[in-house]
Design an enzyme around this catalytic site. Structure first.
Site, mmCIF file in Angstrom:
data_model
loop_
_atom_site.group_PDB
_atom_site.id
_atom_site.type_symbol
_atom_site.label_atom_id
_atom_site.label_comp_id
_atom_site.label_asym_id
_atom_site.label_seq_id
_atom_site.Cartn_x
_atom_site.Cartn_y
_atom_site.Cartn_z
ATOM 1 C CG HIS A 1 -0.220 -11.763 -3.547
ATOM 2 N ND1 HIS A 1 -1.097 -12.507 -2.783
ATOM 3 C CD2 HIS A 1 -0.233 -10.515 -3.014
ATOM 4 C CE1 HIS A 1 -1.633 -11.723 -1.852
ATOM 5 N NE2 HIS A 1 -1.119 -10.518 -1.967
ATOM 6 C CG ASP B 1 -2.260 -7.647 5.193
ATOM 7 O OD1 ASP B 1 -1.189 -7.824 4.571
ATOM 8 O OD2 ASP B 1 -3.277 -7.156 4.668
ATOM 9 N NE ARG C 1 -3.652 -2.369 2.413
ATOM 10 C CZ ARG C 1 -3.396 -3.678 2.516
ATOM 11 N NH1 ARG C 1 -2.169 -4.098 2.763
ATOM 12 N NH2 ARG C 1 -4.375 -4.550 2.392
ATOM 13 C CD GLU D 1 2.220 -10.509 -0.378
ATOM 14 O OE1 GLU D 1 2.155 -9.539 -1.165
ATOM 15 O OE2 GLU D 1 1.438 -10.657 0.585
#
Length: 307
Positions: free
Chosen positions: A161, A222, A65, A273
Site C-alpha cells: 500500500h 478509489d 473490501r 495496489e
C-alpha cells in the site's frame, strides 16, 4: 535474532535505498539517486496523524473490501471483522499491516519476512503462512513478492500500500498515469463494487494512453481497474514530466486498485495496489481469489524507475 523494533535498510551502489519496518512489513522509505540530491518518493502519513495508517504497509489477508464482512465458501458462511461501515476493509481491524512480521533474512539488497495467521484470525478460515520479500536490483528496480499457503480454502489477496510522489513532494496534479486496463469496476457510496466491469472508453477512467492524474477539485479515485489478462506484465506507468522521473509497474495480478490521496489541499500522493478484485468472494463472476490447500498464492510486484 533480529531486533523487530528496528527498520531494515537495503540499497544499491547507485544510491537507491529502501527501508522496511517489520511491523506491518511496511515500506517506510524509497529513495532514488538524483542529479543533485537523493529524492524520497514514498509519502508517509501526515505528521501527527493518529488514525490507523496503511501507508507503505503489507495488506492481508484480503486487501480492499468484503461486503458486510461476510462470504460463503463450500456451503459455510463466514463472518469477518467489520472495521469500516459494517464491511471488512484490508483484512479487518487487526490485519497484516498491524502485525509484527518475523525477519527471516536480511542481505545488502534484500529482506525476507514471515507471518503466521491462525485459523479464525479476523474470522478467516484456515491456518495461513505468509511471506514477504523486498529486493533491489539494477537498474533501479524494487521487486516485492508475496507468497502464502493455507491448510483450508480461504480468500487471499496481499498487496503493498505505498503512496507515491515522483516529484518528492507537493501536488501530483501534473503527474501522468497509464493503466493497461479496458474496464473498471464502478463503486457505491461505501466504495464496494457494483455489478459487472464497465468499459473505460469515453470516461474519466480511460488511462489506456498516458493522461494527467486529476487534481484535488476532481472526484479522485478509489477504484479497481480490471487488468488485461497475462502473467507477469506491465500494468501501469506513472510519470512526472517536471522531474523526468517515471515508475513502471509490473505484476501478475488481475486488478489494480488506484487511490488518489489528498492531504489537506495538496493532493500529494497516488497509491497503486496490484491485487484481487474487491469483494470477489461474493461475486462468483469475478476472477477467483480463493486459495486452496496445497496451492501457493503468489503476488509479484515489480517497480522499475528511471529519470
Amino acid at each position: 535474532m533480529f531486533d523487530h523494533e528496528t527498520e531494515l535498510e537495503i540499497g544499491l551502489a547507485s544510491g537507491m535505498r529502501v527501508r522496511i519496518d517489520p511491523k506491518g512489513a511496511r515500506l517506510t522509505s524509497l529513495v532514488l539517486p538524483g542529479a543533485d540530491d537523493p529524492v524520497e518518493i514514498l509519502i508517509g502519513p501526515d505528521p501527527g496523524e493518529t488514525a490507523r495508517s496503511f501507508h507503505g504497509a503489507t495488506i492481508g489477508r484480503y486487501s480492499n473490501r468484503i461486503a458486510g464482512g461476510r462470504f460463503t465458501l463450500d456451503g459455510e458462511q463466514f463472518q469477518l471483522d467489520t472495521n469500516e461501515n459494517g464491511n471488512c476493509l484490508h483484512g479487518g481491524g487487526q490485519g497484516f499491516d498491524q502485525r509484527d512480521w518475523t525477519v527471516v533474512a536480511h542481505w545488502i539488497n534484500a529482506v525476507a519476512l514471515r507471518l503466521e495467521s491462525r485459523d479464525g484470525d479476523q474470522g478467516f478460515p484456515g491456518n495461513l503462512v505468509a511471506e514477504a520479500s523486498f529486493a533491489l536490483s539494477d537498474p533501479a528496480t524494487l521487486t516485492i513478492t508475496y507468497r502464502a499457503r493455507c491448510d483450508r480454502a480461504c480468500p487471499v489477496s496481499l498487496t503493498s500500500h505505498g503512496y507515491f510522489n515522483l516529484a518528492g513532494g507537493g501536488s501530483i496534479a501534473d503527474h501522468r498515469l497509464k493503466i493497461n486496463a479496458d474496464q473498471v469496476l464502478e463503486i457505491d457510496s461505501e466504495t464496494l463494487p457494483v455489478g459487472a466491469p464497465r468499459d473505460v472508453a469515453g470516461t474519466r477512467f480511460d488511462f489506456r494512453d498516458s493522461a494527467p492524474v486529476p487534481g484535488p477539485d476532481g472526484a479522485g479515485f478509489d477504484h479497481n481497474f480490471c487488468l488485461r489478462p497475462g502473467a507477469m506484465r506491465e500494468i501501469a506507468a506513472l510519470n512526472d514530466p517536471a522531474s523526468g522521473r517515471s515508475m513502471t509497474m509490473l505484476s501478475n495480478q488481475p486488478g489494480l486498485q488506484v487511490y488518489t490521496s489528498p492531504s489537506g489541499d495538496s493532493f500529494n500522493a497516488i497509491c497503486l495496489e496490484p491485487q484481487a478484485w474487491p469483494d470477489a468472494p461474493n461475486h462468483p463472476e469475478y476472477p477467483s481469489a480463493i486459495l486452496q490447500p496445497g496451492k501457493e498464492y503468489v503476488n509479484r510486484i515489480r517497480l522499475q524507475f528511471s529519470g
